[in-house]
Motif scaffolding. Structure first.
Motif, PDB file in Angstrom:
ATOM      1  N   ALA A   1       0.833  -1.205   0.000  1.00  0.00           N
ATOM      2  CA  ALA A   1       0.000   0.000   0.000  1.00  0.00           C
ATOM      3  C   ALA A   1       0.860   1.244   0.000  1.00  0.00           C
ATOM      4  CB  ALA A   1      -0.929  -0.006   1.216  1.00  0.00           C
ATOM      5  N   CYS A   2       1.949   1.221   0.800  1.00  0.00           N
ATOM      6  CA  CYS A   2       2.840   2.380   0.850  1.00  0.00           C
ATOM      7  C   CYS A   2       3.501   2.589  -0.506  1.00  0.00           C
ATOM      8  CB  CYS A   2       3.898   2.197   1.926  1.00  0.00           C
ATOM      9  SG  CYS A   2       3.235   2.235   3.607  1.00  0.00           S
ATOM     10  N   ALA A   3       3.948   1.490  -1.142  1.00  0.00           N
ATOM     11  CA  ALA A   3       4.629   1.618  -2.420  1.00  0.00           C
ATOM     12  C   ALA A   3       3.684   2.154  -3.491  1.00  0.00           C
ATOM     13  CB  ALA A   3       5.199   0.264  -2.842  1.00  0.00           C
ATOM     14  N   TRP A   4       2.442   1.703  -3.512  1.00  0.00           N
ATOM     15  CA  TRP A   4       1.491   2.117  -4.538  1.00  0.00           C
ATOM     16  C   TRP A   4       1.067   3.567  -4.377  1.00  0.00           C
ATOM     17  CZ3 TRP A   4      -0.912  -0.847  -8.540  1.00  0.00           C
ATOM     18  CH2 TRP A   4      -0.395  -2.122  -8.655  1.00  0.00           C
ATOM     19  N   SER A   5       1.281   4.114  -3.197  1.00  0.00           N
ATOM     20  CA  SER A   5       0.892   5.503  -2.990  1.00  0.00           C
ATOM     21  C   SER A   5       1.983   6.474  -3.424  1.00  0.00           C
ATOM     22  CB  SER A   5       0.560   5.737  -1.511  1.00  0.00           C
ATOM     23  OG  SER A   5       1.730   5.593  -0.714  1.00  0.00           O
ATOM     24  N   GLU A   6       3.163   5.953  -3.783  1.00  0.00           N
ATOM     25  CA  GLU A   6       4.249   6.815  -4.205  1.00  0.00           C
ATOM     26  C   GLU A   6       3.979   7.369  -5.601  1.00  0.00           C
ATOM     27  OE1 GLU A   6       7.757   4.528  -3.869  1.00  0.00           O
ATOM     28  OE2 GLU A   6       7.798   4.593  -1.678  1.00  0.00           O
ATOM     29  N   THR A   7       4.661   8.464  -5.929  1.00  0.00           N
ATOM     30  CA  THR A   7       4.463   9.141  -7.202  1.00  0.00           C
ATOM     31  C   THR A   7       5.643   8.897  -8.130  1.00  0.00           C
ATOM     32  OG1 THR A   7       3.128  10.863  -6.163  1.00  0.00           O
ATOM     33  CG2 THR A   7       4.087  11.378  -8.294  1.00  0.00           C
ATOM     34  N   LEU A   8       5.342   8.648  -9.387  1.00  0.00           N
ATOM     35  CA  LEU A   8       6.349   8.437 -10.416  1.00  0.00           C
ATOM     36  C   LEU A   8       6.305   9.620 -11.377  1.00  0.00           C
ATOM     37  CD1 LEU A   8       8.400   6.449 -11.782  1.00  0.00           C
ATOM     38  CD2 LEU A   8       6.450   5.599 -13.115  1.00  0.00           C
ATOM     39  N   ARG A   9       7.406  10.335 -11.499  1.00  0.00           N
ATOM     40  CA  ARG A   9       7.460  11.492 -12.405  1.00  0.00           C
ATOM     41  C   ARG A   9       8.100  11.069 -13.718  1.00  0.00           C
ATOM     42  NH1 ARG A   9       8.903  17.479 -10.468  1.00  0.00           N
ATOM     43  NH2 ARG A   9       6.759  17.137  -9.726  1.00  0.00           N
TER      44      ARG A   9
ATOM     45  N   PRO B   1       4.601   0.014  -8.543  1.00  0.00           N
ATOM     46  CA  PRO B   1       3.693  -0.353  -9.629  1.00  0.00           C
ATOM     47  C   PRO B   1       4.183  -1.511 -10.477  1.00  0.00           C
ATOM     48  CG  PRO B   1       4.817   1.709 -10.118  1.00  0.00           C
ATOM     49  CD  PRO B   1       5.117   1.384  -8.692  1.00  0.00           C
ATOM     50  N   GLY B   2       5.487  -1.748 -10.522  1.00  0.00           N
ATOM     51  CA  GLY B   2       6.011  -2.850 -11.326  1.00  0.00           C
ATOM     52  C   GLY B   2       6.372  -2.387 -12.722  1.00  0.00           C
ATOM     53  N   ARG B   3       5.994  -3.169 -13.730  1.00  0.00           N
ATOM     54  CA  ARG B   3       6.362  -2.883 -15.103  1.00  0.00           C
ATOM     55  C   ARG B   3       5.637  -1.647 -15.627  1.00  0.00           C
ATOM     56  NH1 ARG B   3       8.375  -6.327 -18.837  1.00  0.00           N
ATOM     57  NH2 ARG B   3       9.637  -6.926 -17.033  1.00  0.00           N
ATOM     58  N   VAL B   4       6.398  -0.665 -16.102  1.00  0.00           N
ATOM     59  CA  VAL B   4       5.870   0.534 -16.738  1.00  0.00           C
ATOM     60  C   VAL B   4       6.448   0.575 -18.145  1.00  0.00           C
ATOM     61  CG1 VAL B   4       5.798   3.053 -16.714  1.00  0.00           C
ATOM     62  CG2 VAL B   4       5.674   1.780 -14.557  1.00  0.00           C
ATOM     63  N   THR B   5       5.584   0.732 -19.156  1.00  0.00           N
ATOM     64  CA  THR B   5       6.016   0.687 -20.548  1.00  0.00           C
ATOM     65  C   THR B   5       5.974   2.075 -21.162  1.00  0.00           C
ATOM     66  OG1 THR B   5       5.135  -1.562 -20.753  1.00  0.00           O
ATOM     67  CG2 THR B   5       5.639  -0.383 -22.780  1.00  0.00           C
ATOM     68  N   LEU B   6       7.111   2.504 -21.685  1.00  0.00           N
ATOM     69  CA  LEU B   6       7.202   3.786 -22.384  1.00  0.00           C
ATOM     70  C   LEU B   6       7.092   3.548 -23.886  1.00  0.00           C
ATOM     71  CD1 LEU B   6      10.290   5.353 -20.569  1.00  0.00           C
ATOM     72  CD2 LEU B   6       7.893   5.427 -19.865  1.00  0.00           C
ATOM     73  N   MET B   7       6.298   4.370 -24.556  1.00  0.00           N
ATOM     74  CA  MET B   7       6.188   4.337 -26.012  1.00  0.00           C
ATOM     75  C   MET B   7       6.560   5.723 -26.509  1.00  0.00           C
ATOM     76  SD  MET B   7       2.499   2.420 -26.152  1.00  0.00           S
ATOM     77  CE  MET B   7       2.156   1.056 -25.036  1.00  0.00           C
ATOM     78  N   THR B   8       7.711   5.817 -27.161  1.00  0.00           N
ATOM     79  CA  THR B   8       8.246   7.136 -27.449  1.00  0.00           C
ATOM     80  C   THR B   8       8.671   7.284 -28.902  1.00  0.00           C
ATOM     81  OG1 THR B   8       9.794   8.824 -26.621  1.00  0.00           O
ATOM     82  CG2 THR B   8      10.632   6.564 -26.797  1.00  0.00           C
ATOM     83  N   LEU B   9       8.673   8.541 -29.377  1.00  0.00           N
ATOM     84  CA  LEU B   9       9.049   8.869 -30.752  1.00  0.00           C
ATOM     85  C   LEU B   9       9.519  10.303 -30.822  1.00  0.00           C
ATOM     86  CD1 LEU B   9       6.038   9.696 -33.111  1.00  0.00           C
ATOM     87  CD2 LEU B   9       6.036  10.092 -30.648  1.00  0.00           C
ATOM     88  N   HIS B  10      10.133  10.652 -31.940  1.00  0.00           N
ATOM     89  CA  HIS B  10      10.394  12.036 -32.324  1.00  0.00           C
ATOM     90  C   HIS B  10       9.989  12.131 -33.784  1.00  0.00           C
ATOM     91  CE1 HIS B  10      13.399  15.656 -32.679  1.00  0.00           C
ATOM     92  NE2 HIS B  10      12.149  15.973 -32.968  1.00  0.00           N
ATOM     93  N   ALA B  11       8.827  12.723 -34.027  1.00  0.00           N
ATOM     94  CA  ALA B  11       8.228  12.720 -35.365  1.00  0.00           C
ATOM     95  C   ALA B  11       8.767  13.846 -36.230  1.00  0.00           C
ATOM     96  CB  ALA B  11       6.709  12.831 -35.253  1.00  0.00           C
TER      97      ALA B  11
END
Length: 414
Positions: free
Chosen positions: A77-85, A261-271
């Motif tokens: 619960a403590c971990a899930w309440s943390e913020t990811l920037r 949260p565990g696995r976080v997936t980034l989908m990134t580009l420079h168009a």
């Protein structure tokens, strides 16, 4: 060549994945991947004198299990309440020749590099996608820049970058001016291979062996591609369209393992910017399809895609209202129910134009200031805060010195 640097206990492992895509990079090995995973590994003291074993009563075992379950629940619960920037930043750190960015970083005198570092250390994102950062095979410039950030108190032990399409020579006329070997005849605009590439910096382990690089997808193979044409036929030629890639710089899917949260997936580009072309609208159509790619990816066109805990981010070079380009793609992404557009704002943009949503400060009146950099969390995230780092006053001067684009950040929680 694949380069991986890591400590013994870190998670990432090097791997080469083509995902069934043909890649025609000019060197023999298409998957030029640079990844570093550096993690402090403390020496663990071991007590060699073991305590004498005791018998434990069954009821005590049950009580211990209940206590342990409670502790684990509380910790979760403590971990899930943390913020990811998470942030995206078009840095403008590209130079006119290979190795020049590394030279400027090592000299420590370049005001733009200092300003970019100042912006990053001020905002201090946990994970940031960088655009317009020169790529080199050994990752020397990226490593040197992270050393600068570390000196300023911001440590990114995990870094990812791979060869971009920018500056990748083709030996064909790709812009229709009947000349070859120019910057616009590369797969993506660039005077040398790697100019203006992309990179990921992270405080948490990047799962290198699960990174997907779709930068080699041919534009003509993209479903529903808006290929440029003229009265004479395919523009600039059938031969050009046979080798032209969709990605101006790259399309990456980068998983990161984040405590909590565990696995976080980034989908990134420079168009590609939807300008600097002719009536065939080559760049405008390419920009459209580069943006639409992410919806196709989420639809499963390129294989299984995550349905939660992902973030689509980068330099899209498209405003949903202002400027040139085909607006349908950007508006479609903004309104996609799988994503959240939290519309981050800044005081500096309000001061400059009265529009709080702009992320780029370009010449007035044309093209003018626009919103072209985005961070879209998936719909399951709880967004705690968001913003565009465009302060007023002296800090605003530093942001302007860093780049014509502004860093965009979002704080996420579960």
């Amino acid at each position: 060549m694949i380069l991986v640097r890591r400590a013994a206990r870190s998670f990432p492992r090097s791997v080469e994945k083509t995902f069934g895509l043909s890649d025609e990079r000019p060197t023999g090995n298409w998957s030029r991947l640079h990844a570093t995973a550096l993690q402090n590994t403390p020496h663990l003291a071991q007590n060699t004198q073991l305590p004498r074993r005791r018998k434990i009563r069954p009821d005590a075992i049950g009580a211990c299990r209940l206590l342990l379950a409670g502790v684990l629940t509380l910790n979760a619960a403590c971990a899930w309440s943390e913020t990811l920037r998470i942030a995206t930043f078009h840095t403008g750190l590209e130079r006119k020749g290979p190795g020049l960015l590394l030279r400027d970083i090592l000299r420590g005198e370049d005001e733009q590099i200092k300003a970019v570092a100042s912006v990053l250390t001020t905002v201090a994102p946990d994970i940031v996608a960088l655009q317009s950062f020169d790529y080199d095979l050994t990752g020397a410039a990226l490593s040197a820049f992270t050393d600068v950030l570390r000196t300023g108190g911001l440590d990114y032990p995990y870094q990812f970058a791979t060869l971009p399409n920018t500056g990748m020579r083709t030996n064909l006329d790709l812009d229709g001016n009947r000349r070859r070997a120019e910057a616009r005849d590369a797969q993506g605009y660039g005077f040398f291979s790697g100019q203006g590439g992309m990179a990921i910096l992270s405080k948490y382990p990047i799962v290198i062996d699960e990174v997907q690089d779709f930068s080699a997808v041919l534009w003509r193979d993209f479903p529903g591609a808006l290929l440029p044409e003229t009265a004479a036929g395919p523009f600039p030629s059938e031969q050009a369209q046979a080798i032209q890639r969709l990605s101006t710089t790259g399309h990456w899917v980068v998983p990161v393992d984040v405590p909590g949260p565990g696995r976080v997936t980034l989908m990134t580009l420079h168009a590609s910017p939807p300008v600097f072309d002719g009536p065939e609208d080559r760049n405008g159509k390419r920009n459209h399809d580069e943006i639409v790619f992410w919806q196709s990816y989420l639809d499963g066109v390129f294989g299984p895609a995550p349905d939660s805990q992902f973030v689509v981010l980068g330099a899209f070079n498209q405003d949903p209202v202002a400027g040139e380009g085909l607006k349908k793609a950007m508006r479609g992404l903004i309104s996609d129910p799988r994503l959240q557009d939290v519309e981050p704002t800044s005081p500096g943009s309000v001061e400059a134009t009265g529009d709080p949503f702009d992320t780029a400060d370009w010449d007035d009146p044309v093209p003018g200031n626009m919103r072209v950099d985005y961070v879209f969390p998936s719909s399951d995230w709880r967004v705690q805060a968001a913003g565009v780092y465009w302060p007023s006053g002296p800090e605003g001067v530093v942001a302007q010195t860093a780049s014509s684009h502004r860093l965009v950040w979002v704080d996420l929680a579960r």
